[in-house]
Design a protein around this motif. Structure first.
Motif, mmCIF file in Angstrom:
data_model
loop_
_atom_site.group_PDB
_atom_site.id
_atom_site.type_symbol
_atom_site.label_atom_id
_atom_site.label_comp_id
_atom_site.label_asym_id
_atom_site.label_seq_id
_atom_site.Cartn_x
_atom_site.Cartn_y
_atom_site.Cartn_z
ATOM 1 N N LEU A 4 0.877 -1.173 0.000
ATOM 2 C CA LEU A 4 0.000 0.000 0.000
ATOM 3 C C LEU A 4 0.911 1.218 0.000
ATOM 4 N N THR A 5 1.121 1.820 -1.153
ATOM 5 C CA THR A 5 2.154 2.842 -1.275
ATOM 6 C C THR A 5 1.764 4.176 -0.636
ATOM 7 N N ASN A 6 0.485 4.400 -0.394
ATOM 8 C CA ASN A 6 0.103 5.632 0.309
ATOM 9 C C ASN A 6 -0.295 5.349 1.751
ATOM 10 N N PHE A 7 0.280 4.277 2.294
ATOM 11 C CA PHE A 7 0.049 3.871 3.675
ATOM 12 C C PHE A 7 1.403 3.833 4.375
ATOM 13 N N SER A 8 1.478 4.357 5.591
ATOM 14 C CA SER A 8 2.761 4.437 6.278
ATOM 15 C C SER A 8 3.349 3.048 6.513
ATOM 16 N N SER A 9 4.672 2.966 6.424
ATOM 17 C CA SER A 9 5.368 1.695 6.630
ATOM 18 C C SER A 9 5.224 1.243 8.090
ATOM 19 N N PRO A 10 5.096 -0.078 8.336
ATOM 20 C CA PRO A 10 5.164 -1.203 7.388
ATOM 21 C C PRO A 10 3.906 -1.307 6.527
ATOM 22 N N ASN A 11 4.109 -1.517 5.244
ATOM 23 C CA ASN A 11 2.986 -1.471 4.320
ATOM 24 C C ASN A 11 2.995 -2.588 3.282
ATOM 25 N N LYS A 12 3.686 -3.698 3.601
ATOM 26 C CA LYS A 12 3.737 -4.834 2.674
ATOM 27 C C LYS A 12 2.930 -5.995 3.252
ATOM 28 N N PHE A 13 2.152 -6.655 2.384
ATOM 29 C CA PHE A 13 1.228 -7.678 2.867
ATOM 30 C C PHE A 13 1.155 -8.864 1.908
ATOM 31 N N ARG A 14 1.092 -10.046 2.493
ATOM 32 C CA ARG A 14 0.794 -11.249 1.715
ATOM 33 C C ARG A 14 -0.670 -11.233 1.283
ATOM 34 N N GLY A 15 -1.019 -12.119 0.359
ATOM 35 C CA GLY A 15 -2.419 -12.282 -0.022
ATOM 36 C C GLY A 15 -2.929 -11.173 -0.920
ATOM 37 N N ASN A 16 -4.257 -11.078 -1.002
ATOM 38 C CA ASN A 16 -4.923 -10.087 -1.846
ATOM 39 C C ASN A 16 -5.252 -8.829 -1.046
ATOM 40 N N ILE A 17 -5.454 -7.736 -1.758
ATOM 41 C CA ILE A 17 -5.978 -6.526 -1.134
ATOM 42 C C ILE A 17 -7.256 -6.141 -1.865
ATOM 43 N N GLU A 18 -8.322 -6.126 -1.124
ATOM 44 C CA GLU A 18 -9.627 -5.758 -1.668
ATOM 45 C C GLU A 18 -9.915 -4.300 -1.334
ATOM 46 N N VAL A 19 -10.341 -3.556 -2.324
ATOM 47 C CA VAL A 19 -10.733 -2.155 -2.117
ATOM 48 C C VAL A 19 -12.254 -2.109 -2.181
ATOM 49 N N ARG A 20 -12.852 -1.720 -1.072
ATOM 50 C CA ARG A 20 -14.314 -1.793 -0.956
ATOM 51 C C ARG A 20 -14.858 -0.537 -0.282
ATOM 52 N N PHE A 21 -15.881 0.039 -0.886
ATOM 53 C CA PHE A 21 -16.565 1.175 -0.268
ATOM 54 C C PHE A 21 -17.609 0.661 0.708
ATOM 55 N N SER A 22 -17.586 1.212 1.914
ATOM 56 C CA SER A 22 -18.550 0.819 2.940
ATOM 57 C C SER A 22 -19.640 1.873 3.054
ATOM 58 N N SER A 23 -20.873 1.470 2.785
ATOM 59 C CA SER A 23 -22.000 2.394 2.945
ATOM 60 C C SER A 23 -22.305 2.620 4.418
ATOM 61 N N SER A 24 -21.765 1.765 5.269
ATOM 62 C CA SER A 24 -21.968 1.909 6.712
ATOM 63 C C SER A 24 -21.212 3.117 7.260
ATOM 64 N N SER A 25 -19.962 3.272 6.825
ATOM 65 C CA SER A 25 -19.130 4.377 7.313
ATOM 66 C C SER A 25 -18.850 5.434 6.252
ATOM 67 N N ASN A 26 -19.262 5.167 4.997
ATOM 68 C CA ASN A 26 -18.954 6.050 3.868
ATOM 69 C C ASN A 26 -17.448 6.227 3.674
ATOM 70 N N LEU A 27 -16.717 5.148 3.880
ATOM 71 C CA LEU A 27 -15.271 5.166 3.726
ATOM 72 C C LEU A 27 -14.841 4.095 2.723
ATOM 73 N N LEU A 28 -13.710 4.354 2.096
ATOM 74 C CA LEU A 28 -13.107 3.387 1.179
ATOM 75 C C LEU A 28 -12.063 2.603 1.963
ATOM 76 N N TRP A 29 -12.230 1.294 2.007
ATOM 77 C CA TRP A 29 -11.372 0.440 2.828
ATOM 78 C C TRP A 29 -10.394 -0.359 1.979
ATOM 79 N N ALA A 30 -9.174 -0.535 2.501
ATOM 80 C CA ALA A 30 -8.216 -1.503 1.966
ATOM 81 C C ALA A 30 -8.255 -2.708 2.896
ATOM 82 N N ILE A 31 -8.684 -3.853 2.373
ATOM 83 C CA ILE A 31 -8.886 -5.060 3.178
ATOM 84 C C ILE A 31 -7.935 -6.152 2.689
ATOM 85 N N ASN A 32 -7.125 -6.650 3.591
ATOM 86 C CA ASN A 32 -6.167 -7.705 3.274
ATOM 87 C C ASN A 32 -6.815 -9.064 3.516
ATOM 88 N N GLU A 33 -6.965 -9.847 2.446
ATOM 89 C CA GLU A 33 -7.523 -11.195 2.554
ATOM 90 C C GLU A 33 -6.406 -12.192 2.286
#
Length: 305
Positions: free
Chosen positions: A157-186
């Motif tokens: 996640l290059t616009n996320f402060s280090s440490p910012n490297k992750f195994r697996g997938n990263i899902e980008v999902r908008f939450s209507s609950s919080s009205n925020l865009l989430w980066a989710i590591n699966e």
């Protein structure tokens, strides 16, 4: 001179007689008040206590039985996935791959493939995801966008402060609950555990094994618990000490002893009445742990006494 001395003695005597007199209580009670504290919520396993037990010869199962009463040992699949909500924003999320990446929509349609070091920037507005790539901008009305590493690539996640490297997938999902865009590591459960940075990697082996089993149990319980508040945002666990302190791949490559402890206890969990327990743990209890209901309210859990 004698007259003056006599008058002085009379004055002192008169003053003494006019002072209030408080008799000494023969049976007065003496007591001491001692204040002390630990660090953290005080529920479940005390990590400092677990360290002390390991140093005096107790095994990880001995440690776990002490802090979680009425539990049994069971097993689960290490390959099942866990979803960690890494961070949220009202802006954009940029993801790169060390050895390439692919971008899919929620229907598994491939939208773009990148090579070594290339990145994609994803945003959301009014039901549309915009995916900016070196080849141009792609738009999608999918429910989410998934970024998948190719081969042995590690995503960043290059616009996320280090440490910012992750195994697996990263899902980008908008939450209507919080009205925020989430980066989710699966990612697989065991790979998620590799990235937990709860204690020093130099701690005793049996302490690290006890933590591995507790953390695996806690994670699985959060995954299947339908009342988990993180579910509304689309994930199971959060990467701070509010949940479990997850630093991902950057920590995994440093914590070789903890990684070995996870492998040594592969799939092992704590169960109560056949279900994985919410195996809470904390840094230091100051010598005494607390019941869950006295800290968080809610239903008393027999294994957190």
């Amino acid at each position: 001179m004698m007259i003056k001395k006599t008058l002085s003695l009379l004055a002192i005597t008169a003053l003494f007689l006019t002072m209030p007199f408080f008799p000494m209580m023969a049976n007065a009670t003496e007591y001491f008040v001692i204040y002390g504290r630990g660090s953290g919520h005080g529920v479940g396993m005390c990590l400092a206590g677990a360290k002390g037990m390991a140093e005096t010869g107790y095994t990880y199962r001995d440690i776990l039985r002490k802090y979680y009463s009425s539990v049994s040992f069971s097993y689960t699949s290490e390959s099942q996935s866990i979803r960690a909500g890494l961070y949220s924003t009202t802006s954009t999320i940029t993801i790169s791959g060390s050895k390439g990446l692919e971008v899919f929509d929620g229907l598994e349609n491939k939208l773009w493939a990148g090579t070594d070091g290339q990145s994609t920037t994803i945003s959301y507005k009014e039901g549309i995801y915009s995916i900016i790539t070196p080849s141009g901008t792609i738009e999608s009305n999918s429910s989410y966008i998934k970024v998948v590493p190719t081969s042995s690539s590690i995503l960043s996640l290059t616009n996320f402060s280090s440490p910012n490297k992750f195994r697996g997938n990263i899902e980008v999902r908008f939450s209507s609950s919080s009205n925020l865009l989430w980066a989710i590591n699966e990612l697989p459960l065991n790979q998620y555990l590799y990235g937990l940075a709860e204690v020093s990697d130099s701690w005793p082996r049996e302490t690290l094994r006890a933590l591995a089993v507790a953390a695996r149990s806690y994670s699985l319980e959060k995954k299947i618990n339908t009342s988990n508040p993180y579910k509304a945002e689309g994930f199971d666990v959060y990467p701070t000490t509010d949940c479990q302190y997850y630093l991902g791949y950057d920590y995994e490559i440093q914590a070789t002893n903890f990684k070995q402890a996870i492998n040594d206890t592969a799939g092992e969990i704590l169960a109560y009445e056949g279900n994985p327990i919410s195996a809470a743990y904390h840094v230091c209890c100051g010598g005494h742990t607390e019941n869950n209901e006295n800290v968080w309210g809610g239903t008393s859990l027999p294994y957190l006494k």
